[in-house]
Design a protein around this motif. Structure first.
Motif, PDB file in Angstrom:
ATOM      1  N   LEU A 118      43.829 -46.834  31.738  1.00  0.00           N
ATOM      2  CA  LEU A 118      42.852 -46.852  30.922  1.00  0.00           C
ATOM      3  C   LEU A 118      41.889 -46.417  30.650  1.00  0.00           C
ATOM      4  O   LEU A 118      41.212 -46.227  29.891  1.00  0.00           O
ATOM      5  N   ARG A 119      41.720 -48.382  31.602  1.00  0.00           N
ATOM      6  CA  ARG A 119      40.139 -48.525  31.348  1.00  0.00           C
ATOM      7  C   ARG A 119      39.520 -47.575  32.673  1.00  0.00           C
ATOM      8  O   ARG A 119      38.494 -47.496  32.745  1.00  0.00           O
ATOM      9  N   THR A 120      40.037 -46.486  33.081  1.00  0.00           N
ATOM     10  CA  THR A 120      39.203 -45.715  33.842  1.00  0.00           C
ATOM     11  C   THR A 120      38.615 -44.958  33.276  1.00  0.00           C
ATOM     12  O   THR A 120      37.330 -44.317  33.768  1.00  0.00           O
ATOM     13  N   ARG A 121      38.641 -45.276  31.623  1.00  0.00           N
ATOM     14  CA  ARG A 121      38.392 -44.187  30.741  1.00  0.00           C
ATOM     15  C   ARG A 121      36.996 -44.167  30.051  1.00  0.00           C
ATOM     16  O   ARG A 121      35.682 -43.440  29.820  1.00  0.00           O
ATOM     17  N   GLY A 122      36.218 -45.332  30.371  1.00  0.00           N
ATOM     18  CA  GLY A 122      35.314 -45.921  29.983  1.00  0.00           C
ATOM     19  C   GLY A 122      35.624 -46.477  29.069  1.00  0.00           C
ATOM     20  O   GLY A 122      36.240 -46.424  28.015  1.00  0.00           O
ATOM     21  N   ASP A 123      34.268 -47.878  28.005  1.00  0.00           N
ATOM     22  CA  ASP A 123      34.180 -48.770  27.120  1.00  0.00           C
ATOM     23  C   ASP A 123      33.851 -47.141  26.043  1.00  0.00           C
ATOM     24  O   ASP A 123      34.004 -47.568  24.634  1.00  0.00           O
ATOM     25  N   THR A 124      33.191 -46.232  26.478  1.00  0.00           N
ATOM     26  CA  THR A 124      33.137 -45.014  25.440  1.00  0.00           C
ATOM     27  C   THR A 124      34.387 -44.501  24.989  1.00  0.00           C
ATOM     28  O   THR A 124      33.821 -43.661  23.915  1.00  0.00           O
ATOM     29  N   SER A 125      35.338 -43.879  25.562  1.00  0.00           N
ATOM     30  CA  SER A 125      36.357 -43.797  26.009  1.00  0.00           C
ATOM     31  C   SER A 125      37.296 -44.822  24.177  1.00  0.00           C
ATOM     32  O   SER A 125      37.886 -45.806  24.819  1.00  0.00           O
ATOM     33  N   LEU A 126      38.413 -43.589  23.803  1.00  0.00           N
ATOM     34  CA  LEU A 126      38.596 -44.876  23.199  1.00  0.00           C
ATOM     35  C   LEU A 126      40.140 -45.146  23.796  1.00  0.00           C
ATOM     36  O   LEU A 126      40.877 -46.290  22.868  1.00  0.00           O
ATOM     37  N   LEU A 127      40.331 -44.723  24.222  1.00  0.00           N
ATOM     38  CA  LEU A 127      41.364 -44.803  25.730  1.00  0.00           C
ATOM     39  C   LEU A 127      41.230 -46.203  26.464  1.00  0.00           C
ATOM     40  O   LEU A 127      41.713 -47.149  26.356  1.00  0.00           O
ATOM     41  N   GLY A 128      39.752 -46.285  26.168  1.00  0.00           N
ATOM     42  CA  GLY A 128      39.407 -48.009  27.431  1.00  0.00           C
ATOM     43  C   GLY A 128      39.403 -48.739  26.639  1.00  0.00           C
ATOM     44  O   GLY A 128      39.080 -49.411  26.919  1.00  0.00           O
ATOM     45  N   ARG A 129      38.593 -48.421  25.320  1.00  0.00           N
ATOM     46  CA  ARG A 129      38.328 -49.539  24.384  1.00  0.00           C
ATOM     47  C   ARG A 129      39.686 -49.822  23.832  1.00  0.00           C
ATOM     48  O   ARG A 129      40.111 -51.475  23.821  1.00  0.00           O
TER      49      ARG A 129
END
Length: 639
Positions: A118-129
């Protein structure tokens, strides 16, 4: 695909460790309810009656001849430790503690894997956050789910949970290695991300360990490639170009294990493989969509869990059409999601790929078994939790959606945990477990057979006979009808009621459930009771009913038993004819049969033929003293 840089702060590191500790504690507490579970079903042959785990020398010799060496190694370690603590090595407690530790470790590994993905989606993604929260919720739900009971509390099924632990570890190492490689290429390596090759080596080691534990792990290269494309590299070509060595190292042992499983020795084909005769590949495949839907229903609503379904193939293919339509639609949606390279398509694809070895065309004795859903359930939960989170985010402000999502997850986890504790109670005794199985699958003859064994060992002979009688009157799916009849006949013979067994056989015959091998068992009991005339009649009936295509070798054994009965009755001419048939059908391989045939011929005055039979018996067994004495006596009489 560019790897976003992860900012690791003291606060999220503390939150991560808090989640790890919380998951471990919850998992240990929930599954401790199964610590008093008894050994059941395959535990008896794999642990209680397995001489290999008692002798390390024979164990080391045999590890190279089994497809699951790590599984057997852990059973031997458990046995040795149980002995060291004082006992006979068969106290289930240590075995259960090991199983719980493996499952808790697997839950933590799932948390680590999902968090990284999920962190591969980055902090800008809801999944990442929401990576930590979503990963924790999914791992928690999977960790306490009662559908995993069979893989955790049923001791020998630790093969499934051990394989799952190694499988998840291999995927987590792949993702960590991929992120490390991307960070190195971007010139931004972190403290743990400077050695991508080391992570890849760990992935290969864990993958090989998974394959040495259970055959389902052959799917690992495919699932790894799905995850690589969806979360790391962005395309099949890029994934293979960047990590071709890793995939080659995983694919080679997977190919060897697949070939061994499908085309292995004949004795190993009895329970699984293209050579087994219980189900054809076509029949097995046609029935699997209904099984898959049952698995998915249990994942969503785990009510009606059953140790042994005794699932029979559908009587007509038309009964399977609705299941085929539903599963076909799910497969089409999954294929579209994979083609579009979506995260949900990756999770759904992993579900079907991991189930493929046990739920496709390769026949296995049991059409449906709950422990096969151990890893596929992780894929289902990993798909469902983020989808629910995204759905809540669309309906309300993010902060509120996060709180409500966490409350929903905790309530669901509590409900699942209560069901798991209740299910573990069924494992407290083998009688309780088999009675629960019969309550849910009353037409399962194997369940009645095992209940009868449990009752007989407790000295409850009448109840055991009633259970076995119920079992022989059921159509046979998976199981051993020979064993049912042997148990029933032996019990009736010991209490002087061998005739009752014959009456039960006639009832089965009228119901279209005749089993000719049972005639030999019943006849043997009658002969022991001195009712040789009736025993001979049953042996003669077995000769007539023996179908070599269904019961290979039965006619030869029936002729031999009939010949012995005729000899006891003094009907020597008929006995000699029966012995001749038995010797011909058994290809002359039984020294005692040849010897008795010779005795019969000698009593008929046919000395030359008798001498030939005694000599044949000695060729088979040169140390057969009775045959030697009979030969010398016959030679003297023939001079």
């Amino acid at each position: 695909m560019t790897e976003p840089t992860e900012q690791v702060t003291p606060s999220n590191r503390k939150a991560c460790w808090a989640a790890v500790v919380g998951l471990a504690v919850v998992g240990a507490v929930v599954w401790a309810s199964g610590l008093d579970g008894a050994f059941v079903l395959d535990d008896l042959s794999s642990i209680v009656d397995n001489p290999r785990i008692r002798d390390w020398a024979s164990l080391w010799q045999g590890l190279g001849q089994t497809r699951r060496p790590l599984l057997e190694l852990t059973l031997a370690i458990n046995y040795t430790l149980a002995q060291a603590w004082g006992g006979d090595g068969l106290n289930p407690l240590g075995y259960h503690l090991f199983n719980i530790a493996v499952h808790v470790a697997a839950g933590l590994m799932l948390f680590a894997l999902l968090r990284q993905l999920l962190r591969t989606r980055g902090d800008t993604s809801l999944l990442g956050r929401w990576a930590d929260g979503l990963a924790g919720a999914a791992a928690l739900l999977w960790l306490v789910h009662p559908l995993n009971t069979q893989a955790v509390t049923y001791v020998v099924q630790r093969g499934e949970s051990m394989m799952g632990l190694f499988y998840l570890a291999a995927l987590a190492a792949l993702v960590r290695g991929g992120r490390a490689q991307a960070a190195l290429e971007a010139g931004e390596p972190g403290r743990l991300e400077r050695h991508a090759a080391g992570w890849y080596a760990l992935a290969v080691a864990a993958g090989v360990a998974a394959m040495a534990t259970k055959e389902v792990a052959v799917t690992l290269p495919v699932v790894a490639l799905l995850i690589d494309r969806a979360f790391l590299s962005g395309s099949w070509v890029a994934a293979l170009r960047q990590r071709w060595g890793l995939y080659l190292a995983l694919a080679l042992p997977a190919a060897v294990l697949t070939a061994w499983t499908l085309m292995g020795p004949a004795q190993e084909q009895q329970s699984a493989g293209l050579g087994m005769t219980l189900h054809t590949p076509a029949v097995y495949a046609m029935n699997q969509p209904a099984v898959i839907l049952h698995y998915l229903r249990l994942a969503a609503c785990p009510v009606g869990l059953t140790l042994d379904y005794g699932w029979r193939p559908a009587a007509a293919w038309t009964q399977l059409v609705p299941a085929w339509l539903v599963v076909g639609t799910l497969l089409a949606l999954t294929a579209w999601g994979v083609w579009r390279n979506t995260a949900w398509g990756c999770a759904a694809g992993a579900f079907f790929v991991i189930l493929a070895p046990t739920s496709s065309i390769v026949p296995i004795a049991d059409l449906a078994v709950e422990h096969r859903m151990y890893l596929p359930l992780a894929a289902v939960v990993s798909l469902a939790v983020p989808l629910v989170g995204l759905g809540l985010a669309r309906l309300m402000p993010l902060e509120r959606a996060g709180r409500i999502g966490m409350i929903v997850a905790l309530i669901a986890a509590a409900g699942l945990a209560v069901q798991t504790v209740a299910r573990n109670r069924d494992y407290a005794s083998d009688e309780m477990l088999w009675r629960d199985t019969i309550a849910r699958a009353p037409d399962n003859p194997r369940a009645w057979s095992n209940l009868g064994v449990v009752l007989y060992r407790q000295g409850r002979v009448e109840e055991a006979i009633a259970a076995w009688q119920r079992g022989v009157m059921l159509p046979m799916g998976v199981g051993n009808r020979d064993q049912l009849w042997e148990n029933l006949a032996a019990a009736l013979g010991r209490i002087g009621r061998a005739q009752q067994g014959v009456a039960i056989y006639r009832q089965a015959q009228q119901a279209g459930l005749a089993h000719p091998p049972a005639l030999l068992v019943l006849g043997a009991q009658l002969a022991r009771a001195g009712q040789v005339e009736q025993a001979e009649a049953l042996f003669a009936e077995a000769v007539e009913q023996a179908d070599e295509s269904r019961y290979p070798g039965l006619r030869g054994v029936a002729w031999a038993d009939r010949a012995k009965a005729l000899y006891q009755l003094g009907r020597l001419e008929q006995a000699a004819e029966a012995f001749e048939q038995a010797v011909r059908l058994n290809q002359g391989g039984d020294a005692s049969l040849r010897n008795l045939y010779g005795i019969t011929l000698a009593q008929l005055g046919r000395m030359e033929e008798a001498v030939a039979q005694f000599r044949a018996a000695l060729r088979i067994n040169p140390t057969f003293t009775d045959a030697q004495a009979n030969l010398e006596r016959a030679l003297r009489m023939s001079r």
